[in-house]
Write an enzyme that holds these catalytic residues in place. Structure first.
Site, mmCIF file in Angstrom:
data_model
loop_
_atom_site.group_PDB
_atom_site.id
_atom_site.type_symbol
_atom_site.label_atom_id
_atom_site.label_comp_id
_atom_site.label_asym_id
_atom_site.label_seq_id
_atom_site.Cartn_x
_atom_site.Cartn_y
_atom_site.Cartn_z
ATOM 1 N N THR A 229 -21.208 6.204 -11.951
ATOM 2 C CA THR A 229 -22.027 7.372 -11.614
ATOM 3 C C THR A 229 -22.585 7.200 -10.204
ATOM 4 O O THR A 229 -23.106 6.145 -9.855
ATOM 5 C CB THR A 229 -23.172 7.540 -12.639
ATOM 6 O OG1 THR A 229 -22.579 7.697 -13.919
ATOM 7 C CG2 THR A 229 -24.030 8.751 -12.306
ATOM 8 N N GLY B 293 -22.187 -1.977 3.023
ATOM 9 C CA GLY B 293 -21.215 -2.586 3.927
ATOM 10 C C GLY B 293 -20.389 -3.667 3.254
ATOM 11 O O GLY B 293 -19.165 -3.749 3.459
ATOM 12 N N SER C 149 -22.681 1.142 6.607
ATOM 13 C CA SER C 149 -23.798 0.893 5.697
ATOM 14 C C SER C 149 -25.021 1.697 6.128
ATOM 15 O O SER C 149 -25.403 1.672 7.297
ATOM 16 C CB SER C 149 -24.130 -0.601 5.713
ATOM 17 O OG SER C 149 -25.292 -0.845 4.954
ATOM 18 N N CYS D 122 -28.253 -14.039 7.080
ATOM 19 C CA CYS D 122 -27.570 -14.636 5.939
ATOM 20 C C CYS D 122 -27.448 -16.143 6.085
ATOM 21 O O CYS D 122 -27.302 -16.852 5.102
ATOM 22 C CB CYS D 122 -26.178 -14.030 5.786
ATOM 23 S SG CYS D 122 -26.180 -12.269 6.011
HETATM 24 C C1 LIG Z 1 -25.277 -5.860 7.450
HETATM 25 C C2 LIG Z 1 -23.832 -6.016 7.682
HETATM 26 C C3 LIG Z 1 -22.917 -5.996 6.620
HETATM 27 C C4 LIG Z 1 -23.358 -5.884 5.181
HETATM 28 O O1 LIG Z 1 -23.819 -4.607 4.862
HETATM 29 P P1 LIG Z 1 -24.695 -4.403 3.521
HETATM 30 O O2 LIG Z 1 -24.839 -2.934 3.399
HETATM 31 O O3 LIG Z 1 -25.990 -5.109 3.763
HETATM 32 O O4 LIG Z 1 -23.917 -5.001 2.404
HETATM 33 C C5 LIG Z 1 -21.578 -6.113 6.906
HETATM 34 N N1 LIG Z 1 -21.157 -6.254 8.175
HETATM 35 C C6 LIG Z 1 -21.989 -6.276 9.223
HETATM 36 C C7 LIG Z 1 -21.454 -6.421 10.608
HETATM 37 C C8 LIG Z 1 -23.363 -6.172 9.017
HETATM 38 O O5 LIG Z 1 -24.188 -6.213 10.056
#
Ligand SMILES: *Cc1c(COP(=O)(O)O)cnc(C)c1O
Length: 385
Positions: free
Chosen positions: A235, A69, A197, A323
Site C-alpha cells: 500500500t 534512496g 530521495s 553512515c
Molecule cells: C542519503 C543518500 C542515499 C540514501 O537515501 P535514503 O533515502 O536515506 O535511503 C543514497 N545515496 C546518496 C548519495 C545519499 O546521499
C-alpha cells in the site's frame, strides 16, 4: 543552532508538511479501493508522479515510488542484474559510491556476479578510460553516482551514459544528491535509471522514487500487490508521496535562486576558513562540485573531536559521512581520492541549504579557528611536526 548537514538530511519545508497533513486523517482512503474516497488518494499519487516527472523532465509513467534512496539503489541494481542474468553477470561501479550501492553490489558479488570498481582521481572524478577498458560482453550495467555526498564532486554523466549506450549497457545513477539541487533532464543526460530521495530536498523521510526509462528491462524488487504497475507492491505511502511531489514542485520553482544564494554562502565559508586556519586541505573538485558542499581536512586533528567541539557551540556538521561516523574507519571516499589515513581522519563536511544565513556562516568562521587551535595544542602530531 546552526545546521550545516543538509547532505545528511533536510528539514521538511512547511509547505510540504501542509500538503501532506490531510492524507494522514481526512483523506485516508486506500488508493486501491473502489469507492469515491479512495479516488482522492489515487489522484494525489498521480499528481505527485507528474510533479516528480516534471522535475526530472520525463513522463509520469517512468516514475516509480519507493521507500527512499536506499531502496531505489537496491531495486535498480538487483532488478537489472536479475532481469539480465542470462545476458551477463558483470557490473561496473565506482569506488566512491554510497553504501546503498556498494553493499548492494557486494551482495551480488557473493552470489556470482562480477563487479568492477572504477577508481577516481584526486578530485574524485571517475576514470573514463578505465570504464571503457572494463567493458566486456558480459557487462549489463554501469552504476555511477551523479554527485558524491561526502565531497560533492559531480561526475561527467553524459560521457558515461554515452559509453553505456554505445555498448548496449544500461546506465544507472544515484541522483540523491542532485535532484532538487541542480536542474537537469534525464532524457538529455542519457540516463536509464535514476534514484532519488525526498528527505534530501526538503521532503519527508522514508519516501523516494526510481526513474525507469521506458523500455528498460527490470524485475520488481518488492513483490506483493499490483501497486506501481505490479513493479513495487505494498500500500502506497500516500502522505509521503504527496510530500515528495510538493517538494519537487517547490524545487522546480525555487532551485535556480537557491543555487546562487547557497553557493555564495558556501564560498564565503570556504574562503573564511582558508584565511583563518593554516594547513587545511579542501577535498573534491575545485569547480565540478555541488555548490552547497565544503569538505576539508584539518591536518593533525581528529574529525570526531572537531565535530564534538562544534556541537558544543551549537553547530551541526559531519565528518566523513553520517553512515561511517561512529566507527573510526576513515571514509572510503577520502581514501579513494588518495588521502593518507591520518589526514582522512581529520575530515569535516559542511553542507549548506535553504535555511542557512550569512550569520550562520559568520558564526562558523568565528568559532572554528579557536577549536582547531585548541585541539592542535594538545595534538602530538602537531607538536612534533
Ligand atoms: C542519503 C543518500 C542515499 C540514501 O537515501 P535514503 O533515502 O536515506 O535511503 C543514497 N545515496 C546518496 C548519495 C545519499 O546521499
Amino acid at each position: 543552532m546552526v545546521y550545516m548537514d543538509y547532505n545528511a538530511t533536510t528539514p521538511c519545508d512547511k509547505r510540504v508538511v501542509e500538503e501532506m497533513l490531510p492524507f494522514f486523517s481526512d483523506e485516508f482512503g486506500n488508493p486501491s479501493s473502489l469507492y469515491k474516497k479512495a479516488k482522492k488518494s489515487r489522484e494525489a499519487i498521480e499528481k505527485a508522479r507528474s510533479q516528480v516527472a516534471e522535475l526530472l523532465h520525463c513522463t509520469p509513467e517512468e516514475i516509480f515510488f519507493t521507500s527512499g534512496g536506499t531502496e531505489s539503489d537496491n531495486w535498480a541494481i538487483k532488478g537489472v542484474a536479475f532481469a539480465l542474468k542470462d545476458k551477463g553477470n558483470h557490473i561496473i561501479t565506482s569506488k566512491i559510491e554510497h553504501h546503498a550501492v556498494l553493499n548492494t553490489v557486494k551482495f551480488l558479488e557473493k552470489i556470482g556476479f562480477e563487479i568492477t570498481y572504477v577508481p577516481v582521481d584526486k578530485y574524485g572524478v571517475v576514470d573514463i578510460d578505465f570504464i571503457k577498458k572494463s567493458i566486456k560482453k558480459e557487462t549489463i550495467l554501469i552504476s555511477i553516482m551523479y554527485a558524491n555526498n561526502e565531497i560533492g564532486t559531480i561526475q561527467p554523466i553524459e560521457e558515461i551514459s554515452e559509453i553505456a549506450r554505445k555498448n548496449g549497457i544500461y546506465f544507472h545513477t544515484d541522483g540523491v544528491q542532485v535532484v532538487g539541487k541542480i536542474p537537469f533532464s534525464v532524457e538529455e543526460k542519457g540516463i536509464d535509471l535514476l534514484s532519488l530521495s525526498a528527505h534530501k530536498f526538503y521532503g519527508p523521510k522514508g519516501v523516494g522514487a526510481l526513474y525507469i526509462r521506458k523500455g528498460v528491462k527490470i524485475l520488481p524488487f518488492v513483490h506483493g500487490g499490483h501497486q506501481e504497475k505490479g513493479k513495487r507492491g505494498g500500500t502506497e505511502n500516500v502522505p509521503g508521496i504527496v510530500g515528495l511531489g510538493k517538494a519537487s514542485e517547490i524545487a522546480q520553482q525555487e532551485m535556480e535562486e537557491e543555487m546562487k544564494r547557497v553557493k555564495k554562502l558556501r564560498d564565503k565559508l570556504e574562503n573564511g576558513i582558508k584565511e583563518k586556519i593554516p594547513e587545511i586541505v579542501i577535498n573534491g573538485h575545485p569547480e565540478k562540485r555541488l555548490y552547497n558542499t565544503l569538505n576539508l581536512c584539518v591536518k593533525y586533528v581528529e574529525g570526531e573531536s572537531l565535530l564534538l567541539n562544534l556541537d558544543f557551540e551549537g553547530i551541526c556538521a559531519s565528518s566523513g559521512s553520517a553512515c561511517t561516523s561512529g566507527s573510526l574507519e576513515p571514509s572510503h571516499v577520502l581514501l579513494a581520492i588518495g588521502l593518507p589515513h591520518e589526514i582522512a581522519h581529520g575530515s569535516l563536511r559542511f553542507s549548506l541549504g535553504k535555511y542557512n544565513t550569512d550569520e550562520d556562516v559568520d558564526k562558523v568562521i568565528k568559532v572554528l579557528p579557536g577549536i582547531v587551535e585548541k585541539l592542535r595544542k594538545i595534538s602530538p602530531f602537531w607538536n612534533n611536526k
